[in-house]
Design an enzyme around this catalytic site. Structure first.
Site, PDB file in Angstrom:
ATOM      1  N   GLY A  18     -42.315   5.496  33.110  1.00 56.68           N
ATOM      2  CA  GLY A  18     -42.539   6.097  34.420  1.00 56.68           C
ATOM      3  C   GLY A  18     -41.278   6.634  35.064  1.00 56.68           C
ATOM      4  O   GLY A  18     -41.163   6.620  36.295  1.00 56.68           O
ATOM      5  N   SER A  19     -40.329   7.160  34.283  1.00 57.31           N
ATOM      6  CA  SER A  19     -39.088   7.651  34.887  1.00 57.31           C
ATOM      7  C   SER A  19     -39.333   8.916  35.710  1.00 57.31           C
ATOM      8  O   SER A  19     -38.715   9.102  36.767  1.00 57.31           O
ATOM      9  CB  SER A  19     -38.011   7.894  33.824  1.00 57.31           C
ATOM     10  OG  SER A  19     -38.373   8.944  32.960  1.00 57.31           O
ATOM     11  N   ASN A  20     -40.220   9.784  35.249  1.00 53.52           N
ATOM     12  CA  ASN A  20     -40.564  10.957  36.054  1.00 53.52           C
ATOM     13  C   ASN A  20     -41.363  10.548  37.294  1.00 53.52           C
ATOM     14  O   ASN A  20     -41.207  11.137  38.372  1.00 53.52           O
ATOM     15  CB  ASN A  20     -41.342  11.973  35.222  1.00 53.52           C
ATOM     16  CG  ASN A  20     -40.444  12.835  34.374  1.00 53.52           C
ATOM     17  OD1 ASN A  20     -39.500  13.444  34.864  1.00 53.52           O
ATOM     18  ND2 ASN A  20     -40.725  12.873  33.079  1.00 53.52           N
ATOM     19  N   ARG A  99     -52.936   9.913  26.846  1.00 56.99           N
ATOM     20  CA  ARG A  99     -54.350  10.138  26.546  1.00 56.99           C
ATOM     21  C   ARG A  99     -54.694  11.595  26.868  1.00 56.99           C
ATOM     22  O   ARG A  99     -54.185  12.163  27.846  1.00 56.99           O
ATOM     23  CB  ARG A  99     -55.243   9.217  27.378  1.00 56.99           C
ATOM     24  CG  ARG A  99     -54.933   7.737  27.232  1.00 56.99           C
ATOM     25  CD  ARG A  99     -55.573   7.108  26.022  1.00 56.99           C
ATOM     26  NE  ARG A  99     -55.245   5.689  25.926  1.00 56.99           N
ATOM     27  CZ  ARG A  99     -55.955   4.810  25.220  1.00 56.99           C
ATOM     28  NH1 ARG A  99     -57.030   5.192  24.551  1.00 56.99           N
ATOM     29  NH2 ARG A  99     -55.585   3.542  25.170  1.00 56.99           N
ATOM     30  N   HIS A 117     -43.543  18.290  30.071  1.00 55.96           N
ATOM     31  CA  HIS A 117     -43.413  18.189  28.608  1.00 55.96           C
ATOM     32  C   HIS A 117     -41.956  18.409  28.221  1.00 55.96           C
ATOM     33  O   HIS A 117     -41.314  19.334  28.719  1.00 55.96           O
ATOM     34  CB  HIS A 117     -44.302  19.228  27.923  1.00 55.96           C
ATOM     35  CG  HIS A 117     -44.293  19.128  26.427  1.00 55.96           C
ATOM     36  ND1 HIS A 117     -44.973  18.150  25.751  1.00 55.96           N
ATOM     37  CD2 HIS A 117     -43.653  19.868  25.496  1.00 55.96           C
ATOM     38  CE1 HIS A 117     -44.769  18.298  24.447  1.00 55.96           C
ATOM     39  NE2 HIS A 117     -43.976  19.336  24.270  1.00 55.96           N
TER      40      HIS A 117
END
Length: 210
Positions: A18-20, A99, A117
């Protein structure tokens, strides 16, 4: 696209660190920023992203996504939509969500789903994009924020940022360079959306320039 005087409510989907997500949450901690994180959706009850959500007092919804890697069990997307609607989500950000969305979410939030991405799309789609780019021998790598459609990493491109691949780089150092740029452009893309700046004409996303 959304135009509102209120802050845009973002639902973040993440499966890992979850760094972004953290980068966006930090920006949203500024009350002058155009967005606020409404919730975290994750398919992994042990995801480190949950600790990030707890630190920022962001609601968390853990989805029973099913055992098949990369796919969601039948009914999971309808559950996700219910959570997003209940939390007033206006924009969905996929930030390392492992997912594939195929049905309800993309239908209910068409044009309101973004993904970050770690490559310069349309090159190096799918998993391990940084490794793909490094092994290919590119001299310039980077990251992309794009709208999500039914294709694999194929929706209209919103923002991209580049990094140089230097002689002393390895995959890990390249990944770190790209990640730093991801943190920067993910918040900018959300802000542009929240301020009603983005418009899509064919495959082109306009309104991203200062």
């Amino acid at each position: 696209m959304l135009v509102s005087t209120a802050r845009c409510r973002v639902g973040v989907f993440a499966s890992g660190r979850g760094s972004n997500f953290k980068a966006l949450a930090e920006r949203c901690a500024d009350p002058a920023f155009s967005c606020i994180v409404a919730c975290l959706i994750t398919d992994d009850p042990s995801a480190p992203a949950i600790a990030v959500a707890d630190a920022f007092q962001i609601p968390v919804h853990v989805i029973d996504a099913g055992p098949r890697r990369g796919r969601l069990r039948p009914g999971a997307e309808a559950e996700i939509v219910r959570h997003c609607r209940a939390d007033g989500v206006q924009l969905i950000l996929l930030a390392g969500f492992m997912r594939i969305l195929e049905g309800d979410v993309l239908q209910e939030f068409a044009g309101h789903v973004m993904n970050i991405h770690p490559s310069l799309l349309p090159g190096f789609k799918g998993l391990n994009a940084q490794h793909q780019a490094f092994d290919y021998g590119v001299k310039i790598a980077g990251c992309t924020v794009h709208f999500v459609d039914a294709s694999l990493d194929g929706g209209p491109i919103i923002l991209q940022s580049t990094v140089l691949v230097e002689d002393n780089d390895d995959v890990d150092s390249l990944r770190a360079k790209i990640l730093s740029e991801e943190h920067r452009i993910v918040a900018r893309a959300a802000d542009l959306f929240a301020r009603g700046r983005l418009r899509v004409e064919g495959r082109r996303v306009l309104g991203t320039e200062d």
